[in-house]
Design a protein around this motif. Structure first.
Motif, PDB file in Angstrom:
ATOM      1  N   ILE A  16       0.843  -1.202   0.000  1.00 30.82           N
ATOM      2  CA  ILE A  16       0.000   0.000   0.000  1.00 30.82           C
ATOM      3  C   ILE A  16       0.875   1.248   0.000  1.00 30.82           C
ATOM      4  N   GLY A  17       1.885   1.258   0.874  1.00 28.98           N
ATOM      5  CA  GLY A  17       2.808   2.379   0.914  1.00 28.98           C
ATOM      6  C   GLY A  17       3.572   2.535  -0.384  1.00 28.98           C
ATOM      7  N   SER A  18       3.953   1.409  -0.988  1.00 30.05           N
ATOM      8  CA  SER A  18       4.684   1.467  -2.257  1.00 30.05           C
ATOM      9  C   SER A  18       3.830   2.110  -3.336  1.00 30.05           C
ATOM     10  N   PHE A  19       2.552   1.779  -3.364  1.00 37.23           N
ATOM     11  CA  PHE A  19       1.640   2.375  -4.351  1.00 37.23           C
ATOM     12  C   PHE A  19       1.572   3.892  -4.165  1.00 37.23           C
ATOM     13  N   LEU A  20       1.444   4.331  -2.906  1.00 33.57           N
ATOM     14  CA  LEU A  20       1.375   5.769  -2.632  1.00 33.57           C
ATOM     15  C   LEU A  20       2.703   6.455  -2.958  1.00 33.57           C
ATOM     16  N   GLY A  21       3.806   5.796  -2.610  1.00 36.36           N
ATOM     17  CA  GLY A  21       5.115   6.369  -2.898  1.00 36.36           C
ATOM     18  C   GLY A  21       5.380   6.508  -4.387  1.00 36.36           C
ATOM     19  N   ALA A  22       4.898   5.545  -5.174  1.00 34.38           N
ATOM     20  CA  ALA A  22       5.088   5.610  -6.620  1.00 34.38           C
ATOM     21  C   ALA A  22       4.385   6.817  -7.220  1.00 34.38           C
ATOM     22  N   LEU A  23       3.242   7.193  -6.654  1.00 38.52           N
ATOM     23  CA  LEU A  23       2.503   8.357  -7.157  1.00 38.52           C
ATOM     24  C   LEU A  23       3.251   9.662  -6.888  1.00 38.52           C
ATOM     25  N   LEU A  24       4.166   9.654  -5.923  1.00 40.70           N
ATOM     26  CA  LEU A  24       4.895  10.865  -5.548  1.00 40.70           C
ATOM     27  C   LEU A  24       6.211  11.037  -6.294  1.00 40.70           C
ATOM     28  N   ILE A  25       6.610  10.033  -7.070  1.00 44.01           N
ATOM     29  CA  ILE A  25       7.916  10.076  -7.733  1.00 44.01           C
ATOM     30  C   ILE A  25       8.041  11.287  -8.648  1.00 44.01           C
ATOM     31  N   GLN A  26       7.050  11.517  -9.495  1.00 39.10           N
ATOM     32  CA  GLN A  26       7.157  12.617 -10.459  1.00 39.10           C
ATOM     33  C   GLN A  26       7.173  13.994  -9.804  1.00 39.10           C
ATOM     34  N   SER A  30       3.990  -1.998 -20.315  1.00 38.67           N
ATOM     35  CA  SER A  30       4.214  -3.439 -20.468  1.00 38.67           C
ATOM     36  C   SER A  30       5.314  -3.933 -19.533  1.00 38.67           C
ATOM     37  N   PHE A  31       6.362  -3.140 -19.362  1.00 40.54           N
ATOM     38  CA  PHE A  31       7.450  -3.551 -18.471  1.00 40.54           C
ATOM     39  C   PHE A  31       6.995  -3.517 -17.012  1.00 40.54           C
ATOM     40  N   GLY A  32       6.188  -2.511 -16.643  1.00 40.38           N
ATOM     41  CA  GLY A  32       5.691  -2.438 -15.276  1.00 40.38           C
ATOM     42  C   GLY A  32       4.849  -3.640 -14.900  1.00 40.38           C
ATOM     43  N   VAL A  33       4.038  -4.118 -15.840  1.00 37.80           N
ATOM     44  CA  VAL A  33       3.236  -5.324 -15.604  1.00 37.80           C
ATOM     45  C   VAL A  33       4.126  -6.558 -15.575  1.00 37.80           C
ATOM     46  N   MET A  34       5.093  -6.580 -16.480  1.00 38.72           N
ATOM     47  CA  MET A  34       5.947  -7.746 -16.669  1.00 38.72           C
ATOM     48  C   MET A  34       6.759  -8.108 -15.426  1.00 38.72           C
ATOM     49  N   VAL A  35       7.255  -7.099 -14.716  1.00 35.80           N
ATOM     50  CA  VAL A  35       8.200  -7.331 -13.616  1.00 35.80           C
ATOM     51  C   VAL A  35       7.644  -8.295 -12.573  1.00 35.80           C
ATOM     52  N   LEU A  50       8.783   6.766 -14.634  1.00 31.00           N
ATOM     53  CA  LEU A  50       9.176   5.927 -13.493  1.00 31.00           C
ATOM     54  C   LEU A  50       8.033   5.779 -12.501  1.00 31.00           C
ATOM     55  N   SER A  51       7.239   6.835 -12.343  1.00 30.58           N
ATOM     56  CA  SER A  51       6.074   6.765 -11.462  1.00 30.58           C
ATOM     57  C   SER A  51       5.063   5.748 -11.986  1.00 30.58           C
ATOM     58  N   ILE A  52       4.797   5.792 -13.297  1.00 31.76           N
ATOM     59  CA  ILE A  52       3.882   4.811 -13.898  1.00 31.76           C
ATOM     60  C   ILE A  52       4.427   3.397 -13.732  1.00 31.76           C
ATOM     61  N   PHE A  53       5.705   3.242 -14.023  1.00 26.77           N
ATOM     62  CA  PHE A  53       6.348   1.931 -13.939  1.00 26.77           C
ATOM     63  C   PHE A  53       6.261   1.356 -12.531  1.00 26.77           C
ATOM     64  N   ARG A  54       6.623   2.162 -11.542  1.00 25.18           N
ATOM     65  CA  ARG A  54       6.612   1.673 -10.164  1.00 25.18           C
ATOM     66  C   ARG A  54       5.187   1.480  -9.629  1.00 25.18           C
ATOM     67  N   THR A  55       4.237   2.319 -10.097  1.00 25.33           N
ATOM     68  CA  THR A  55       2.847   2.144  -9.680  1.00 25.33           C
ATOM     69  C   THR A  55       2.299   0.821 -10.187  1.00 25.33           C
ATOM     70  N   LEU A  56       2.576   0.498 -11.443  1.00 24.90           N
ATOM     71  CA  LEU A  56       2.123  -0.779 -11.992  1.00 24.90           C
ATOM     72  C   LEU A  56       2.811  -1.944 -11.291  1.00 24.90           C
ATOM     73  N   SER A  90       3.906  -2.025  -8.201  1.00 25.98           N
ATOM     74  CA  SER A  90       3.300  -2.173  -6.876  1.00 25.98           C
ATOM     75  C   SER A  90       1.883  -2.722  -6.973  1.00 25.98           C
ATOM     76  N   SER A  91       1.113  -2.241  -7.946  1.00 22.33           N
ATOM     77  CA  SER A  91      -0.281  -2.679  -8.091  1.00 22.33           C
ATOM     78  C   SER A  91      -0.356  -4.168  -8.400  1.00 22.33           C
ATOM     79  N   PHE A  92       0.452  -4.621  -9.351  1.00 19.34           N
ATOM     80  CA  PHE A  92       0.423  -6.036  -9.696  1.00 19.34           C
ATOM     81  C   PHE A  92       1.070  -6.887  -8.610  1.00 19.34           C
ATOM     82  N   GLY A  93       2.026  -6.306  -7.879  1.00 17.16           N
ATOM     83  CA  GLY A  93       2.572  -7.025  -6.735  1.00 17.16           C
ATOM     84  C   GLY A  93       1.529  -7.206  -5.651  1.00 17.16           C
ATOM     85  N   LEU A  94       0.738  -6.156  -5.399  1.00 18.55           N
ATOM     86  CA  LEU A  94      -0.335  -6.248  -4.402  1.00 18.55           C
ATOM     87  C   LEU A  94      -1.388  -7.255  -4.848  1.00 18.55           C
TER      88      LEU A  94
END
Length: 501
Positions: free
Chosen positions: A70-80, A276-281, A408-414, A416-420
């Motif tokens: 959950i924190g990772s998702f929020l943190g990813a939104l703050l990257i940009q 695609s890479f964000g989902v793939m990881v 990078l924000s999009i990448f990390r958000t995806l 985190s989302s798919f990890g969750l």
């Protein structure tokens, strides 16, 4: 005598090699934070002192573990906003402070609510650093060093993981709550090291130029490229190229970075790769091995807990060694070839694992069981070889300056989302499908292979500004067409951007 401007902080070494070493250290401590936390929770969930203190059940155990995501998702939104507004260095500083706050909250927790809040803060801080830190490294280092250092960034995830595993292993002998409080407070150490290192690292010259601090940027470039001489021909040429491309990018994409992603064909191409890479990881199959290795080994016929733990430790060491090798070879083999080799290897090994699990999962044939374990090691080796280094390397390289932190924000958000999502769904899928799950996983990996083959561009040993040539939104005439970098009205561009903001 070389002319120096003296605008870079007095703590910053005037030696390119020393700065490279410092950037490697920054990469290590930031990435180690994520690895430490992941392994820490796996260890705490085993400790009776931790489970008894919080009176954990299945629901609260899942909440404690999921709070990081959950924190990772929020943190990813703050990257940009953090990386672009505050600067790369200040964003890393903020992320480190948030991590320390989270560690303090978890260490001093007296109830489950405080522990979960602390976990959320740790997730925010760890994820927030995962954008500006790779961007800082990519935007400072020359192309010949960028690949290996950025590849090592996420590879050092295993450093934190192994350290945490060792601490948790010894903490089981501590009586009382310090069995889990000690690992929690040690989690702040990498962030403290990051704060200590930042004064010795310069700010990104791209960010400085884009924020009307071109003289300071020129000095940073002189340190890295021009033997501390701001009038050195190499310094002048690199500075000129950066200014030219930033100005051209602003002309092509005058809107904000989010809208710019869909404004041109080249940017839509970049967006597809990011998504695609964000989902793939998280969906290639590595998530299952990271969090459900015990279930995989059980399905393969290895049910002894001690043996499973031994396999886990050896597997982590193996992955770490292979990831280091992959990082150092990124500039030799190339991004596309390494990634395609990794995905192809994972497809084959997942098919083999599924077939062996079906045939020998309930067998007493030790040779077959050892073969299944070997396939797991091969799969993890392929992931560590081509995907682990690329996680921090490729998004920071192929994205243009304006899109870098947003991408990078999009990448990390995806991620985190798919990890969750995977943390909740994978266990049910594995239980319901058994060996068929791995066959299905291998089959959808074919789509990822196709996405890389048809859309990824090679960025090996290419300066960041010249990567735009690969996407077609910049040509050589534009790149080398200006005669004097001073003719670019950076102040006017910055003023126009501030008015729009």
């Amino acid at each position: 005598m070389p002319e120096q401007l003296g605008l870079v902080g007095r703590w910053v070494p005037r030696n390119a090699r020393v700065i490279t070493i410092l950037l490697v250290a920054v990469a290590t401590v930031n990435s180690a934070t994520m690895g430490y936390d992941s392994a820490m929770m796996n260890g705490l969930n085993i400790l009776p002192q931790y489970k008894d203190y919080f009176h954990l059940n299945n629901a609260t155990t899942g909440l404690n573990t999921g709070a990081m995501w959950i924190g990772s998702f929020l943190g990813a939104l703050l990257i940009q906003p953090a990386g672009d507004k505050l600067g790369r260095k200040n964003a890393i500083l903020v992320a480190a402070c948030i991590n320390i706050l989270g560690s303090i909250l978890t260490t001093t927790a007296h109830n489950i609510g405080q522990f979960v809040v602390g976990r959320v803060f740790v997730g925010i801080g760890s994820e927030l650093a995962s954008g500006p830190a790779p961007a800082l490294i990519a935007e400072i280092l020359p192309a010949k060093q960028r690949g290996s250092v950025l590849g090592l960034y996420f590879t050092c995830f295993y450093v934190g993981s192994l350290v945490s595993s060792g601490i948790n292993y010894r903490a089981v002998d501590i009586s009382g709550t310090w069995a889990w409080r000690l690992p929690s407070i040690i989690q702040a150490v990498p962030s403290l090291l990051a704060i200590a290192l930042l004064p010795f690292v310069p700010e990104s010259p791209r960010w400085l130029i884009n924020n009307n601090r071109s003289d300071e940027a020129r000095e940073v470039i002189a340190i890295i490229h021009g033997n501390n001489d701001v009038d050195d021909p190499v310094t002048v040429e690199v500075f000129k190229e950066i200014v030219t491309v930033l100005e051209k990018e602003e002309q092509n994409n005058p809107e904000g970075p989010w809208k710019a992603f869909i404004s041109t064909k080249a940017n839509r191409h970049r967006l597809f790769i990011v998504v695609s890479f964000g989902v793939m990881v998280e969906m290639l199959g590595n998530f299952v091995i990271s969090y459900y290795l015990g279930d995989m080994l059980t399905q393969a016929g290895i049910t002894d807990s001690k043996t499973q733990l031994q396999v886990n430790v050896i597997l982590s060491c193996w992955a770490f060694a292979i990831a280091i090798a992959g990082s150092l070879l990124m500039d030799v083999v190339g991004r596309r070839v390494m990634t395609l080799t990794a995905i192809g290897g994972m497809i084959v090994t997942l098919y083999i694992f599924g077939g062996l699990s079906k045939t020998y999962g309930s067998s007493d044939n030790k040779s077959a069981v050892y073969g299944i374990v070997a396939v797991i090691f091969l799969f993890q080796g392929f992931y560590a070889w081509g995907i682990t280094p690329m996680t921090s390397l490729y998004p920071a390289e192929f994205l243009s300056y304006k899109l870098r932190n947003a991408g990078l924000s999009i990448f990390r958000t995806l991620d985190s989302s798919f990890g969750l999502m995977a943390s909740f769904a994978m266990s049910y899928a594995m239980e319901s499908l058994g060996w068929k799950f791995y066959i299905i996983n291998a089959s959808w990996n074919i789509l990822f292979f196709a996405a890389v083959y048809f859309t990824w561009v090679e960025t090996r040993l290419i300066p960041l500004e010249q990567v735009a040539l690969k996407f077609g939104d910049l040509d050589l005439n534009t790149l080398h067409g200006q005669s004097e970098p001073e003719e670019v009205d950076l102040a006017a561009v910055t003023e126009e951007k501030s008015i729009k903001g």
